[in-house]
Design an enzyme around this catalytic site. Structure first.
Site, mmCIF file in Angstrom:
data_model
loop_
_atom_site.group_PDB
_atom_site.id
_atom_site.type_symbol
_atom_site.label_atom_id
_atom_site.label_comp_id
_atom_site.label_asym_id
_atom_site.label_seq_id
_atom_site.Cartn_x
_atom_site.Cartn_y
_atom_site.Cartn_z
ATOM 1 N N GLY A 149 32.815 79.013 55.596
ATOM 2 C CA GLY A 149 33.819 78.548 56.534
ATOM 3 C C GLY A 149 33.537 77.139 56.999
ATOM 4 O O GLY A 149 32.388 76.669 56.940
ATOM 5 N N GLN A 159 33.898 70.072 62.514
ATOM 6 C CA GLN A 159 32.656 69.817 61.776
ATOM 7 C C GLN A 159 32.737 68.576 60.898
ATOM 8 O O GLN A 159 31.712 68.066 60.452
ATOM 9 C CB GLN A 159 32.296 71.031 60.902
ATOM 10 C CG GLN A 159 31.843 72.218 61.711
ATOM 11 C CD GLN A 159 31.480 73.379 60.807
ATOM 12 O OE1 GLN A 159 32.338 74.137 60.390
ATOM 13 N NE2 GLN A 159 30.207 73.526 60.487
ATOM 14 N N CYS A 169 24.966 78.020 59.979
ATOM 15 C CA CYS A 169 26.095 77.112 60.163
ATOM 16 C C CYS A 169 25.805 75.832 59.388
ATOM 17 O O CYS A 169 24.673 75.338 59.419
ATOM 18 C CB CYS A 169 26.262 76.803 61.651
ATOM 19 S SG CYS A 169 27.582 75.621 62.002
ATOM 20 N N LEU A 170 26.814 75.298 58.715
ATOM 21 C CA LEU A 170 26.628 74.060 57.942
ATOM 22 C C LEU A 170 26.240 72.891 58.851
ATOM 23 O O LEU A 170 25.675 71.918 58.379
ATOM 24 C CB LEU A 170 27.907 73.720 57.165
ATOM 25 C CG LEU A 170 28.323 74.731 56.087
ATOM 26 C CD1 LEU A 170 29.668 74.351 55.484
ATOM 27 C CD2 LEU A 170 27.257 74.840 55.011
ATOM 28 N N HIS A 187 33.150 82.816 64.423
ATOM 29 C CA HIS A 187 32.301 81.620 64.298
ATOM 30 C C HIS A 187 33.174 80.345 64.251
ATOM 31 O O HIS A 187 32.893 79.368 64.957
ATOM 32 C CB HIS A 187 31.453 81.745 63.020
ATOM 33 C CG HIS A 187 30.537 80.601 62.750
ATOM 34 N ND1 HIS A 187 29.160 80.700 62.847
ATOM 35 C CD2 HIS A 187 30.778 79.310 62.375
ATOM 36 C CE1 HIS A 187 28.614 79.524 62.552
ATOM 37 N NE2 HIS A 187 29.570 78.669 62.254
ATOM 38 N N GLU A 188 34.244 80.387 63.453
ATOM 39 C CA GLU A 188 35.106 79.198 63.323
ATOM 40 C C GLU A 188 35.937 78.974 64.585
ATOM 41 O O GLU A 188 36.147 77.827 64.999
ATOM 42 C CB GLU A 188 36.016 79.307 62.097
ATOM 43 C CG GLU A 188 35.293 79.465 60.761
ATOM 44 C CD GLU A 188 34.169 78.463 60.526
ATOM 45 O OE1 GLU A 188 34.273 77.313 61.001
ATOM 46 O OE2 GLU A 188 33.167 78.837 59.881
ATOM 47 N N HIS A 217 33.879 77.094 66.911
ATOM 48 C CA HIS A 217 33.817 75.657 66.588
ATOM 49 C C HIS A 217 34.984 74.899 67.232
ATOM 50 O O HIS A 217 34.819 73.776 67.711
ATOM 51 C CB HIS A 217 33.881 75.437 65.076
ATOM 52 C CG HIS A 217 32.545 75.459 64.389
ATOM 53 N ND1 HIS A 217 31.505 74.636 64.764
ATOM 54 C CD2 HIS A 217 32.087 76.189 63.343
ATOM 55 C CE1 HIS A 217 30.466 74.877 63.970
ATOM 56 N NE2 HIS A 217 30.783 75.807 63.118
HETATM 57 ZN ZN LIG Z 1 29.540 76.686 61.779
#
Ligand SMILES: [Zn+2]
Length: 169
Positions: free
Chosen positions: A45, A50, A92-93, A134-135, A138
């Site tokens: 995701g 991000q 998480c990226l 999670h998204e 963000h």
């Molecule tokens: Zn993330």
């Protein structure tokens, strides 16, 4: 085009995003770039925040490109339902190299628009429910690290700060 992914500590990542109001070529390009960036990472995701764009958009694909039908693009999403509870390791990226167990709902239903502005309602269970939550976080400027408490959170933040000081973050 693959866009650089912001890392924990960069301001734009920690601020809430605004609703999308204009459907134009720039928006379509942004969504294409987000998909490409997510697959290149690779990740399940990616939220617009991000890549430094403060708009309420995220992309999710729990098959990470293996099953084209799993690709989800959500614009201006909102929760309709959230129930149950699951405890799983999460990463998480924007926080590369760190994982932690995070409490998430076991099932989520979200409502929003697809990339062309048509309404869609999607249900997620287990990993997909986790990805949605999670998204969604963000888009409110919240990272999984912010959901941790006490020592676990302090440990990650301290390590990140140390890496920052030595130019490795
Ligand atoms: Zn993330």
């Amino acid at each position: 085009m693959i866009r650089p992914i912001l890392r924990y500590g960069e301001r734009a990542l920690h601020q809430p995003a605004s609703e999308v109001a204009t459907w134009d070529d720039d928006l379509q390009r942004l969504i294409d770039d987000m998909i490409e960036t997510m697959y290149a990472a690779p990740g399940v995701g990616l939220a617009a925040t991000q890549v430094g764009v403060p708009l309420r958009i995220f992309v999710v694909d729990i098959s990470v490109g293996r099953n084209p039908a799993d690709l989800i693009v959500m614009v201006n999403p909102a929760f309709v339902e959230r129930d149950g509870m699951q405890l799983q390791e999460e990463g998480c990226l924007s926080v590369p190299g760190f994982n932690a167990t995070v409490v998430r709902p076991a099932r989520t239903v979200i409502k929003g628009l697809d990339r062309h502005g048509a309404e869609q309602i999607l249900e997620g269970r287990e990993l997909l429910a986790r990805a949605f939550q999670h998204e969604m976080d963000h888009l409110d400027g919240t990272l999984f690290v912010d959901r941790l408490r006490g020592i676990k959170r302090d440990l990650i933040v301290r390590k990140i700060n140390k890496m920052k000081r030595s130019g490795k973050w």
